[in-house]
Design an enzyme around this catalytic site. Structure first.
Site, short mmCIF file in Angstrom:
data_model
loop_
_atom_site.label_atom_id
_atom_site.label_comp_id
_atom_site.label_asym_id
_atom_site.label_seq_id
_atom_site.Cartn_x
_atom_site.Cartn_y
_atom_site.Cartn_z
N SER A 9 0.85 -1.20 0.00
CA SER A 9 0.00 0.00 0.00
C SER A 9 0.88 1.24 0.00
O SER A 9 1.64 1.47 0.95
CB SER A 9 -0.89 0.02 1.24
OG SER A 9 -1.41 1.32 1.41
N HIS A 34 -1.30 -1.28 -4.12
CA HIS A 34 -2.59 -0.97 -3.49
C HIS A 34 -2.67 0.54 -3.29
O HIS A 34 -1.83 1.13 -2.62
CB HIS A 34 -2.66 -1.72 -2.16
CG HIS A 34 -3.95 -1.60 -1.44
ND1 HIS A 34 -5.05 -2.39 -1.72
CD2 HIS A 34 -4.34 -0.78 -0.42
CE1 HIS A 34 -6.05 -2.08 -0.91
NE2 HIS A 34 -5.65 -1.10 -0.12
N ASP A 36 -4.82 3.55 -1.82
CA ASP A 36 -5.89 3.87 -0.88
C ASP A 36 -6.48 5.24 -1.18
O ASP A 36 -5.77 6.25 -1.16
CB ASP A 36 -5.35 3.85 0.55
CG ASP A 36 -5.13 2.45 1.05
OD1 ASP A 36 -6.06 1.63 0.95
OD2 ASP A 36 -4.02 2.15 1.54
N MET A 38 -9.23 8.01 -0.03
CA MET A 38 -10.04 8.38 1.14
C MET A 38 -10.59 9.79 0.96
O MET A 38 -9.91 10.67 0.45
CB MET A 38 -9.16 8.31 2.39
CG MET A 38 -8.58 6.91 2.59
SD MET A 38 -7.60 6.74 4.09
CE MET A 38 -6.05 7.42 3.55
N HIS A 67 -8.44 0.95 -3.82
CA HIS A 67 -9.34 0.72 -2.69
C HIS A 67 -10.06 2.02 -2.35
O HIS A 67 -9.47 2.93 -1.76
CB HIS A 67 -8.48 0.21 -1.50
CG HIS A 67 -9.25 -0.02 -0.24
ND1 HIS A 67 -8.63 -0.15 0.98
CD2 HIS A 67 -10.58 -0.16 0.00
CE1 HIS A 67 -9.55 -0.36 1.93
NE2 HIS A 67 -10.74 -0.35 1.34
N MET A 69 -12.19 4.11 -0.26
CA MET A 69 -12.81 4.28 1.06
C MET A 69 -13.53 5.62 1.01
O MET A 69 -13.13 6.60 1.64
CB MET A 69 -11.72 4.26 2.15
CG MET A 69 -11.11 2.88 2.34
SD MET A 69 -9.66 2.94 3.43
CE MET A 69 -8.40 3.35 2.23
N MET A 138 -11.23 -6.16 5.69
CA MET A 138 -10.39 -5.20 6.43
C MET A 138 -9.96 -5.83 7.76
O MET A 138 -10.80 -6.33 8.52
CB MET A 138 -11.16 -3.91 6.72
CG MET A 138 -11.43 -3.03 5.52
SD MET A 138 -9.99 -2.58 4.52
CE MET A 138 -8.97 -1.71 5.72
N ASP A 176 -6.36 -6.49 4.40
CA ASP A 176 -5.75 -5.16 4.40
C ASP A 176 -5.73 -4.59 5.81
O ASP A 176 -6.78 -4.38 6.40
CB ASP A 176 -6.59 -4.27 3.45
CG ASP A 176 -6.04 -2.86 3.32
OD1 ASP A 176 -4.94 -2.59 3.82
OD2 ASP A 176 -6.73 -2.03 2.69
C1 DX5 Z 1 -6.15 1.38 5.83
C2 DX5 Z 1 -5.74 1.15 4.40
C3 DX5 Z 1 -4.62 0.21 4.27
C4 DX5 Z 1 -3.33 0.66 4.89
C5 DX5 Z 1 -2.54 -0.55 5.28
O1 DX5 Z 1 -7.20 2.25 5.83
O2 DX5 Z 1 -6.84 0.67 3.65
O3 DX5 Z 1 -4.42 -0.15 2.91
O4 DX5 Z 1 -2.57 1.45 4.05
O5 DX5 Z 1 -1.39 -0.13 5.92
P1 DX5 Z 1 -0.63 -1.03 6.99
O6 DX5 Z 1 -0.14 -2.24 6.28
O7 DX5 Z 1 0.47 -0.14 7.47
O8 DX5 Z 1 -1.63 -1.39 8.06
ZN ZN Z 2 -6.47 -0.27 1.65
#
Ligand code: DX5
Ligand code: ZN
Length: 219
Positions: A9, A34, A36, A38, A67, A69, A138, A176
């Site tokens: 990620s 990956h 993320d 948000m 991903h 969110m 998750m 994740d």
């Molecule tokens: C959390 C994200 C993850 C995050 C994982 O909201 O969706 O993808 O980046 O990071 P680590 O591996 O550090 O928990």
């Molecule tokens: Zn993620």
């Protein structure tokens, strides 16, 4: 033997050097990157935009695992596909009609995933599971990297694996949050085959070594 995929990620990468960070994981043996996304609404943090995703795409041949969110995925899915997403995953909790969103993602020519938060029973995906290319469990509350893996999610991963196997379809089961080389045996042993890892990969001294270590520990 399971076909384990490692999906670093980039939330945990050095944001001032994203191009180089991407190269490091590609050379280091990652399968997916990956991304993320948000919106400060579905989760209390903000993350990668379509424009940044598009710029990153030029630096990498990895599978772009996006991903979302965000509260209104339908509004932004096409933009992320145009930016280069290969897999678009949205949250079950964010939409009224997940099956419709999955069909929409497929109509754009990419793979579709659904994610469930730690508090959501994975049984909710049963009605539309057969449409999915990827199911994301998750293992932390979404929003931030660097949290600890919630071990209580192991049972949920097992349940999801049972559901997928009963269907007999090749659906990726992704986890994740908080995954490290030390604990990857838990999700792997529970049936997950795609491992997202942010901090464990990008904060490592030797990225190729940690990816290899994770792959070996997951077998
Ligand atoms: C959390 C994200 C993850 C995050 C994982 O909201 O969706 O993808 O980046 O990071 P680590 O591996 O550090 O928990
Ligand atoms: Zn993620």
């Amino acid at each position: 033997m399971k076909n384990i995929k490692i999906a670093p990620s980039i939330l945990a990468a050095d944001a001032a050097n994203l191009g180089e960070e991407l190269k490091k994981i590609e050379v280091g043996g990652a399968d997916y990157v990956h991304v993320d996304v948000m919106d400060g609404h579905f989760v209390p943090n903000m993350g990668f935009s379509p424009d940044i995703t598009k710029m990153l795409r030029k630096h990498s041949n990895l599978v772009f695992d996006v991903h979302l969110m965000i509260s209104e995925p339908m509004k932004y899915i096409e933009t992320f596909v145009k930016a280069g997403a290969d897999i678009v995953t949205f949250h079950h909790e964010a939409v009224e009609n997940p099956a419709k969103v999955i069909d929409y993602i497929h109509s754009l020519g990419v793979k579709a995933g659904v994610s469930v938060k730690p508090g959501t029973d994975v049984a909710v995906v049963e009605p539309y599971l057969e449409k999915l290319d990827l199911l994301l469990i998750m293992t932390v509350e979404p929003g931030f990297g660097g949290q600890s893996y919630i071990e209580a999610m192991n049972d949920k991963i097992k349940k999801a694996r049972t559901m997928i196997d009963a269907l007999g379809k090749d659906i990726d089961l992704e986890v994740d949050g908080g995954v490290t080389a030390k604990n990857i045996g838990m999700p792997a042993g529970s049936g997950a085959n795609v491992m997202v890892a942010g901090s464990a990969v990008f904060k490592a001294e030797d990225i190729p070594a940690v990816i290899a270590e994770m792959r070996a520990a997951a077998k």
